[in-house]
Design an enzyme around this catalytic site. Sequence first.
Site, short mmCIF file in Angstrom:
data_model
loop_
_atom_site.label_atom_id
_atom_site.label_comp_id
_atom_site.label_asym_id
_atom_site.label_seq_id
_atom_site.Cartn_x
_atom_site.Cartn_y
_atom_site.Cartn_z
N GLN A 161 -0.78 -4.19 -9.05
CA GLN A 161 -0.91 -5.38 -9.97
C GLN A 161 -1.16 -6.73 -9.44
OE1 GLN A 161 -1.30 -5.22 -13.10
NE2 GLN A 161 -0.03 -3.70 -14.20
N HIS A 167 0.92 -1.24 -0.04
CA HIS A 167 0.01 0.08 0.02
C HIS A 167 0.95 1.41 0.03
CE1 HIS A 167 -2.64 -2.81 2.27
NE2 HIS A 167 -3.35 -2.69 1.36
P1 AMP Z 1 -6.30 -3.78 -0.32
O1 AMP Z 1 -6.20 -3.02 0.83
O2 AMP Z 1 -6.06 -5.19 -0.23
O3 AMP Z 1 -7.93 -3.77 -0.88
O4 AMP Z 1 -5.43 -3.12 -1.15
C1 AMP Z 1 -5.42 -1.78 -1.63
C2 AMP Z 1 -4.52 -1.50 -3.02
O5 AMP Z 1 -3.44 -1.94 -2.69
C3 AMP Z 1 -4.91 -2.19 -4.22
O6 AMP Z 1 -5.04 -1.58 -5.16
C4 AMP Z 1 -3.75 -3.42 -4.23
O7 AMP Z 1 -3.64 -3.97 -5.37
C5 AMP Z 1 -2.84 -2.80 -3.43
N1 AMP Z 1 -1.93 -3.91 -2.91
C6 AMP Z 1 -2.22 -4.96 -2.09
N2 AMP Z 1 -1.02 -5.74 -1.69
C7 AMP Z 1 -0.05 -5.00 -2.74
C8 AMP Z 1 1.20 -5.57 -2.73
N3 AMP Z 1 1.86 -6.70 -2.32
N4 AMP Z 1 1.75 -4.84 -3.81
C9 AMP Z 1 1.32 -3.70 -4.27
N5 AMP Z 1 0.29 -3.33 -4.10
C10 AMP Z 1 -0.60 -3.88 -3.29
#
Ligand code: AMP
Length: 282
Positions: free
Chosen positions: A149, A37
Amino acid sequence: MKTETSVHGLAASLHTARSAKKVIGFVPTMGNLHEGHLSLVREAKKICDVVVVSIFVNPTQFGPNEDFENYPRTLEQDSQLLVDVGCDIIFAPSVDQMYVKKPVITRIQVTELTEILCGASRPNHFDGVALIVTKLFNIVQPHYAFFGQKDFQQVAVVKQLVQDLNLNVEVIALPTVRAEDGLALSSRNVYLSVEQRAIAPLIYQSLLDAERTLHEGETLADVLAQTKERLQAAGFTIDYVEAFTPHLHFVQSTDKEFVLFVAVKLGTTRLIDNLYVKLIKD
Ligand code: AMP
């Protein structure tokens, strides 16, 4: 850094920036923030004057037997991390604030792209994603929105949504951030036991090995089958091990570029990952 919990509060906070024609960047999250994030926020800071990060565990994208209730909620810790990376505004609304009138009777549905992969195994998940992303884009009205991604299919769905509904935002997708052993960072990794965490890196390792054997000339069908077997033997429950083109079409035998996708469960924890593979040199 300000924290806003209401739509009106956020609008007021953004009013000056908007009047001054500042470039607004937006990073939607469900909180329990990690380096994945934070990498999005850092990139947003590079090209935007004001960066808004939303923290909202969106009930409409969880199925009835999924982890909505237990999803880790760590606002205080998240706020500290966001101060450190220079976030300007946290938008952390309650469920009642986002869904004033329940049940929600408006549907935003991106078809086709959502019939495969996570869309097939998590019915209605992407309807919930499309709804909340549309609402958040309307509330924040950012110039740029940043996504990871790691959730490859989600990025495709959001880009399609933006295109089809003429939403006035540019979607920027950024690479997956991983732990040193290769495991893609995820808020759900906290659910893993010590034993499960120890085998979890095999997901990415098996994707890298699949890529290598594809370069050595093995067929995609064989490589997918071997990857599945290997993960199963290691103790993962397979949801899918599949390949699609970068635009999420079925792979044809002549295709030289595609994305390998894995979704597995370790106990009750569902983990996903993907790897872009290119079999020709530029
Ligand atoms: P989430 O909180 O899981 O809904 O994720 C929020 C944003 O962070 C989304 O755009 C995810 O794709 C991104 N995200 C989650 N994990 C990762 C990661 N390991 N690397 C890059 N972006 C991430």
